[in-house]
Scaffold this motif. Structure first.
Motif, PDB file in Angstrom:
ATOM      1  N   SER A 110       0.709  -1.496  -0.079  1.00  0.00           N
ATOM      2  CA  SER A 110      -0.039   0.036   0.088  1.00  0.00           C
ATOM      3  C   SER A 110       0.858   1.257   0.173  1.00  0.00           C
ATOM      4  CB  SER A 110      -0.670  -0.017   1.202  1.00  0.00           C
ATOM      5  OG  SER A 110      -2.235  -1.538   1.210  1.00  0.00           O
ATOM      6  N   ASP A 111       1.757   1.322   0.646  1.00  0.00           N
ATOM      7  CA  ASP A 111       2.981   2.297   0.842  1.00  0.00           C
ATOM      8  C   ASP A 111       3.871   2.520  -0.198  1.00  0.00           C
ATOM      9  OD1 ASP A 111       1.126   3.041   3.451  1.00  0.00           O
ATOM     10  OD2 ASP A 111       2.595   3.121   4.829  1.00  0.00           O
ATOM     11  N   THR A 112       4.249   1.414  -0.503  1.00  0.00           N
ATOM     12  CA  THR A 112       4.915   1.479  -1.845  1.00  0.00           C
ATOM     13  C   THR A 112       4.683   2.296  -2.682  1.00  0.00           C
ATOM     14  OG1 THR A 112       5.030  -0.492  -2.354  1.00  0.00           O
ATOM     15  CG2 THR A 112       6.561  -0.313  -1.149  1.00  0.00           C
ATOM     16  N   GLY A 113       3.100   2.074  -2.765  1.00  0.00           N
ATOM     17  CA  GLY A 113       2.408   2.456  -4.148  1.00  0.00           C
ATOM     18  C   GLY A 113       1.303   4.039  -4.201  1.00  0.00           C
ATOM     19  N   ASN A 114       1.372   4.373  -2.609  1.00  0.00           N
ATOM     20  CA  ASN A 114       1.047   5.631  -1.920  1.00  0.00           C
ATOM     21  C   ASN A 114       2.145   6.705  -1.698  1.00  0.00           C
ATOM     22  OD1 ASN A 114      -1.513   4.943  -2.765  1.00  0.00           O
ATOM     23  ND2 ASN A 114      -1.675   4.132  -0.350  1.00  0.00           N
ATOM     24  N   ILE A 115       2.752   6.511  -2.039  1.00  0.00           N
ATOM     25  CA  ILE A 115       4.260   7.096  -1.574  1.00  0.00           C
ATOM     26  C   ILE A 115       4.096   7.981  -2.078  1.00  0.00           C
ATOM     27  CG2 ILE A 115       6.703   6.164  -2.328  1.00  0.00           C
ATOM     28  CD1 ILE A 115       5.409   8.027   1.121  1.00  0.00           C
ATOM     29  N   VAL A 134       4.505  -3.284  -8.376  1.00  0.00           N
ATOM     30  CA  VAL A 134       4.137  -2.142  -8.318  1.00  0.00           C
ATOM     31  C   VAL A 134       4.435  -0.788  -8.350  1.00  0.00           C
ATOM     32  CG1 VAL A 134       3.146  -0.640  -5.953  1.00  0.00           C
ATOM     33  CG2 VAL A 134       2.627  -3.893  -6.044  1.00  0.00           C
ATOM     34  N   TYR A 135       6.191  -0.651  -8.275  1.00  0.00           N
ATOM     35  CA  TYR A 135       6.819   0.149  -8.169  1.00  0.00           C
ATOM     36  C   TYR A 135       6.343   1.585  -9.761  1.00  0.00           C
ATOM     37  CZ  TYR A 135       9.820  -1.855  -4.880  1.00  0.00           C
ATOM     38  OH  TYR A 135      10.128  -2.733  -3.712  1.00  0.00           O
ATOM     39  N   CYS A 142      -0.672   7.961 -12.017  1.00  0.00           N
ATOM     40  CA  CYS A 142       0.031   9.023 -11.780  1.00  0.00           C
ATOM     41  C   CYS A 142       0.585   9.778 -13.441  1.00  0.00           C
ATOM     42  CB  CYS A 142       0.401   9.768 -10.799  1.00  0.00           C
ATOM     43  SG  CYS A 142       1.770   9.404 -10.577  1.00  0.00           S
ATOM     44  N   GLY A 143       0.413   9.347 -14.060  1.00  0.00           N
ATOM     45  CA  GLY A 143       1.536   9.654 -15.427  1.00  0.00           C
ATOM     46  C   GLY A 143       3.167  10.134 -15.281  1.00  0.00           C
ATOM     47  N   ARG A 144       3.760   9.955 -14.316  1.00  0.00           N
ATOM     48  CA  ARG A 144       5.228  10.121 -14.022  1.00  0.00           C
ATOM     49  C   ARG A 144       5.670   8.854 -14.682  1.00  0.00           C
ATOM     50  NH1 ARG A 144       4.915   9.590  -8.578  1.00  0.00           N
ATOM     51  NH2 ARG A 144       4.577  11.536  -8.086  1.00  0.00           N
ATOM     52  N   ALA A 145       5.329   7.571 -15.156  1.00  0.00           N
ATOM     53  CA  ALA A 145       6.833   7.337 -16.005  1.00  0.00           C
ATOM     54  C   ALA A 145       6.281   7.530 -17.168  1.00  0.00           C
ATOM     55  CB  ALA A 145       5.950   5.666 -15.963  1.00  0.00           C
ATOM     56  N   GLY A 146       5.305   8.823 -18.173  1.00  0.00           N
ATOM     57  CA  GLY A 146       5.268   8.605 -19.301  1.00  0.00           C
ATOM     58  C   GLY A 146       4.629   7.791 -20.310  1.00  0.00           C
ATOM     59  N   VAL A 176      18.703  11.775 -10.650  1.00  0.00           N
ATOM     60  CA  VAL A 176      17.290  11.208 -11.273  1.00  0.00           C
ATOM     61  C   VAL A 176      16.368  11.596 -10.003  1.00  0.00           C
ATOM     62  CG1 VAL A 176      15.944   9.291 -11.382  1.00  0.00           C
ATOM     63  CG2 VAL A 176      18.363   9.463 -12.967  1.00  0.00           C
ATOM     64  N   ASP A 177      15.381  12.012  -9.965  1.00  0.00           N
ATOM     65  CA  ASP A 177      14.978  13.146  -8.806  1.00  0.00           C
ATOM     66  C   ASP A 177      14.424  12.248  -7.364  1.00  0.00           C
ATOM     67  OD1 ASP A 177      14.522  15.368  -9.484  1.00  0.00           O
ATOM     68  OD2 ASP A 177      12.785  14.662 -11.559  1.00  0.00           O
ATOM     69  N   ILE A 178      14.018  10.082  -8.299  1.00  0.00           N
ATOM     70  CA  ILE A 178      13.780   9.265  -7.497  1.00  0.00           C
ATOM     71  C   ILE A 178      14.168   8.661  -7.696  1.00  0.00           C
ATOM     72  CG2 ILE A 178      11.384   8.149  -6.156  1.00  0.00           C
ATOM     73  CD1 ILE A 178       9.986  11.176  -6.737  1.00  0.00           C
ATOM     74  N   ILE A 179      14.640   7.433  -7.163  1.00  0.00           N
ATOM     75  CA  ILE A 179      15.507   5.968  -6.676  1.00  0.00           C
ATOM     76  C   ILE A 179      14.899   5.128  -6.146  1.00  0.00           C
ATOM     77  CG2 ILE A 179      17.469   4.769  -6.546  1.00  0.00           C
ATOM     78  CD1 ILE A 179      17.711   6.617  -8.981  1.00  0.00           C
ATOM     79  N   TYR A 180      13.663   4.357  -6.784  1.00  0.00           N
ATOM     80  CA  TYR A 180      13.648   2.981  -5.507  1.00  0.00           C
ATOM     81  C   TYR A 180      14.885   1.594  -5.908  1.00  0.00           C
ATOM     82  CZ  TYR A 180       8.856   4.910  -6.526  1.00  0.00           C
ATOM     83  OH  TYR A 180       7.165   5.095  -6.821  1.00  0.00           O
TER      84      TYR A 180
END
Length: 411
Positions: A110-115, A134-135, A142-146, A176-180
């Protein structure tokens, strides 16, 4: 008229494991007498340990008495559990956190998807490849992946984890702004050393990058020199959010409980660059608005794994699964397969023989041995040519599955 979020249309029709279930069900329909053994989906099979069951019974009894009844709890989680988490999961490793930096949830998924709600939709993201779906999917939504071309998303930096680099991803040569990051890794079952993890923290500090660190499988680490938390690295509190789960650690897949760590030192910048905003109160505000908290019964159950009895019982369960992993790894290697993982994680990453593609090998194993694996390509482009096996099955089922695989491959 109401307009849909068209980013959802970019998603593949089915979630990976739904596709697997569909193919397995089709096999069962055409082979009604078949006895299929699943080593594919990472669901646990061992029952909850006695300490947890006892705690749950007591919690249910609490709910039957007016004086001990619990209605809505704190969205952040009850203090008794957050204090236990701080003491046993972090302070014991020399990591100092405050309970207000812990947010109890209904599982890490839930949180990895909502963060991602905390940051703008136009941030760039970097992911190790292969990766937990899920990442990517939550960023697509939300459109972040392009946009997607040839299986890759335009706003995603892929960091391949392959045989060639020892499954240690290359740090990006640009910002890169965010790294998983996920370690021990799902799906490859590989781990990262403190020295390598330090490089990522230093990269984040230098580039003002936010790290989402999934530590759902840290309890399976066997080697003393492998970090259990990114906060073992100096400076990580300034750049990282960490996710934990009791699903695989204590068999809570049907109970639902985990937690997320959002340090108070962690900040992100406004668009104009004039203000740094702490993310801890933002996540707190998000949870208070969109989450009603994890059940009292589940949190009492989670608290019980930190008792001396609970710790011992959980260790025994983890060892049971790791014994499965060792047996699976040894057998598959004897069969001539290349196997990675399975030493500090409950997942084994197996290279398909002869360059067979992942889905084809999945079907060959299903029809030839009546054993289910997970196609590696479902976790990303670099997963092609591999399958994932889990050690979460019953020991007897793992033995039978390995016997079938041996007969099938030798035949």
């Amino acid at each position: 008229m109401a307009l849909i979020n068209e980013h959802y249309l970019k998603l593949s029709k089915n979630y990976l494991f739904a596709d697997i279930a569909k193919k397995v069900n089709a096999f069962k329909v055409s082979h009604p007498k078949s006895d299929v053994i699943s080593l594919g989906i990472g669901d646990v099979t061992r029952p909850l340990c006695p300490a947890v069951i006892e705690a749950m019974h007591k919690a249910v009894d609490d709910m039957s008495v007016k004086e001990r009844f619990h209605g809505y709890g704190p969205e952040q989680g009850y203090l008794f559990l957050r204090e236990a988490i701080v003491k046993h999961d972090f302070l014991s490793r020399g990591i100092h956190l405050d309970p207000s930096e812990i947010f109890v949830n209904d599982g890490a998924k839930s949180d990895t998807g909502n963060i991602g709600e905390l940051v703008r939709w136009d941030n760039s993201i970097g992911v190790t490849d292969p990766i937990y779906p899920v990442y990517i999917d939550s960023n697509v939504m939300c459109g972040r992946a392009g946009s997607q071309t040839d299986g890759k998303w335009s706003n995603v930096t892929y960091m391949p984890c392959s045989e060639e680099n020892g499954f240690v991803p290359q740090i990006p040569d640009r910002r890169v702004d965010i790294i998983y990051l996920c370690y021990p890794n799902n799906p490859t079952g590989t781990v990262i050393s403190k020295e390598e993890l330090k490089k990522w923290v230093n990269y984040a500090l230098k580039n003002d990058t936010l790290i989402f660190y999934d530590a759902a499988y840290e309890a399976y680490i066997q080697d003393d020199d492998i970090p259990h938390s990114i906060y073992e690295i100096k400076g990580a509190k300034k750049v990282a959010i960490e996710f934990h789960s009791y699903s695989k650690t204590a068999g809570f897949t049907g109970v639902r409980c985990g937690y997320t760590v959002v340090p108070k030192e962690l900040t992100a910048v406004t668009l104009d660059g004039k203000q740094r905003v702490p993310l801890n109160p933002m996540w707190d505000r998000r949870q208070c608005t969109k989450f009603n908290g994890t059940s009292y019964i589940s949190q009492r159950a989670a608290e019980a794994i930190y008792t001396p009895e609970g710790k011992q019982q959980v260790r025994e369960t983890i060892q049971y699964y790791m014994d499965n992993a060792r047996m699976m790894r040894d057998t598959l290697i004897r069969l001539g397969l290349k196997v990675y993982g399975g030493e500090n994680a409950p997942y084994l990453w197996v290279k398909t023989p002869g360059g067979t593609d992942s889905w084809k090998f999945f079907e060959q194993m299903l029809y030839g041995a009546q054993v289910v694996c997970t196609p590696g390509v479902g976790f990303g482009p670099s997963g092609e040519g591999f399958v994932r096996l889990t050690s979460f099955g019953n020991h007897e089922d793992c033995e039978r599955a390995l016997s079938r695989i041996s007969t099938w491959m030798k035949g």
